[in-house]
Design an enzyme around this catalytic site. Structure first.
Site, mmCIF file in Angstrom:
data_model
loop_
_atom_site.group_PDB
_atom_site.id
_atom_site.type_symbol
_atom_site.label_atom_id
_atom_site.label_comp_id
_atom_site.label_asym_id
_atom_site.label_seq_id
_atom_site.Cartn_x
_atom_site.Cartn_y
_atom_site.Cartn_z
ATOM 1 N N TYR A 1 6.401 -9.910 6.575
ATOM 2 C CA TYR A 1 6.362 -8.470 6.785
ATOM 3 C C TYR A 1 7.025 -8.142 8.112
ATOM 4 O O TYR A 1 6.883 -8.891 9.082
ATOM 5 C CB TYR A 1 4.916 -7.964 6.833
ATOM 6 C CG TYR A 1 4.268 -7.831 5.474
ATOM 7 C CD1 TYR A 1 4.425 -6.658 4.742
ATOM 8 C CD2 TYR A 1 3.489 -8.855 4.940
ATOM 9 C CE1 TYR A 1 3.829 -6.516 3.494
ATOM 10 C CE2 TYR A 1 2.894 -8.720 3.685
ATOM 11 C CZ TYR A 1 3.070 -7.547 2.978
ATOM 12 O OH TYR A 1 2.476 -7.400 1.746
ATOM 13 N N ASP B 1 0.830 -1.213 0.000
ATOM 14 C CA ASP B 1 0.000 0.000 0.000
ATOM 15 C C ASP B 1 0.861 1.258 0.000
ATOM 16 O O ASP B 1 2.072 1.195 0.204
ATOM 17 C CB ASP B 1 -0.923 -0.008 1.227
ATOM 18 C CG ASP B 1 -2.069 -0.994 1.066
ATOM 19 O OD1 ASP B 1 -2.765 -0.925 0.041
ATOM 20 O OD2 ASP B 1 -2.257 -1.825 1.973
#
Lengths: 244, 244
Positions: A110, A52
């Site tokens: 992540y 994002d």
């Protein structure tokens, strides 16, 4: 047809995320332009993860097809000479035609960084969420294990996002402190949009002693986005590694 | 009169060094403006180290005098709300009137970072010198010990700079590898301008096997700037810590 695979690192600060979209420049767009220029033909770029806006990548993986005989070192060097400083090819190799950066991935890792110090640092202001309050990191690490395994993660999805299934499998879930930084590590076979940042935002409430381990467990089971904590800021998140 | 001491971190990328000068914006200028605004009177800012253009600081120390009764936390917070994101006050305290950020310092520690990887990284491009060649870090660390103690460091000074004496005392001199990064750590009672960057640039020639330990020794003894290696780029250098 050659299937070229690249590992790419980028500082997402100045981009509207990975994926091409009408408003604002994206990493995909910049990478594709450079690839098409060097190959001298159009190319579809397949990426492992669609980060994002403002999210970084240490180990984004992409692939594309070409018949050009360009060597991998020349390709990587040529791309880096054309790309802006905040996007860097880290490695290039050739794969089987069946390899797909996204569908062949076995897991994604992540890392989320929180700078837990009284005042912010100029060196982390773009790469970490600054939180000046005392955090119980040991408890956060313990509660984080509740997301391990297969769960319906609806409580941690992006509000408007609709999925066929919100069940995802988390393989690694850890919180650790290294000096002034608190690292969240989440590895999974796949993630919902905002899932990592929503889990981090909620685990932070545990660390700040605003909710208990039981509360966290209830939030996960509720499958209700309204129950979870706020979405942690994009700048602390980094797509660290893709495993194949 | 209160003697206020601040520890300041800054990303030097966008500044023409610490010290005020006619061309280009400096860190001193920006800090002084914020201090004068919050105190509502003119202030002379004394700094421990005058970093050059593009050099960073993790632990710059400054002091200034005021009669204003402002609390240290409010002062630090107020300054951080006015300062740009690349300059952050890290700590504030009050010292004896005799304390001087520069003259009271017992030692300064500089850290120089080399990113030793095939391709540059977007996360280090502003904070490390990218060197894609194989480095013999063990040998670099051994040769680095030659600068320990009192020496005339004329061979490593900035060419045009004139000093009463070029003798300085180096207390710590180390080179170590941590993953893809090579760290140079130099602690001394004082440094000549460009001294750290010129030592790093010359030790790099050792690591690249372009000169030997004996050559390095000869360069140091020559006191001739013309013999030493190139000045390492500013962006890899950071004023890490001042000891009092």
């Amino acid at each position: 047809m050659r299937n070229i695979v690249l590992t790419i690192a980028y500082d997402g600060t100045n981009y509207h995320g990975w994926q091409c979209q009408p408003n604002g420049i994206t990493v995909e767009q910049v990478v594709r332009q450079a690839v098409e220029k060097i190959l001298d033909h159009q190319a579809k770029i397949y990426a492992a993860g669609r980060t994002d806006a403002g999210v970084h990548a240490q180990g984004q993986v992409v692939n594309f097809f070409t018949e050009k005989p360009i060597g991998l070192t020349n390709l990587a060097r040529g791309l880096n000479s054309m790309l802006p400083e905040d996007i860097r090819v880290q490695r290039g190799f050739e794969a089987d035609p069946s390899f797909h950066a996204r569908y062949s991935a076995r897991s994604k890792t992540y890392v989320y960084r929180v700078l837990n110090s009284l005042y912010d640092s100029p060196f982390y202001t773009r790469y970490a969420w600054h939180v000046p309050h005392i955090l119980d990191v040991v408890k956060m690490d313990r509660v984080m294990t509740l997301v391990l395994g297969e769960h319906d993660f609806s409580a941690f999805k992006k509000k408007e996002e609709v999925y066929h299934s919100c069940v995802r499998n988390v393989i690694t879930a850890r919180v650790k402190r290294r000096g002034g930084l608190v690292y969240f590590v989440l590895e999974g076979t796949g993630f919902l949009r905002y899932m990592v940042r929503n889990i981090v935002g909620t685990i932070m409430l545990v660390g700040l002693e605003k909710i208990t381990a039981n509360d966290f467990s209830g939030i996960l089971e509720s499958r209700d986005r309204g129950q979870a904590g706020p979405t942690a800021p994009a700048k602390g998140l980094c797509l660290q590694r893709i495993t194949y």
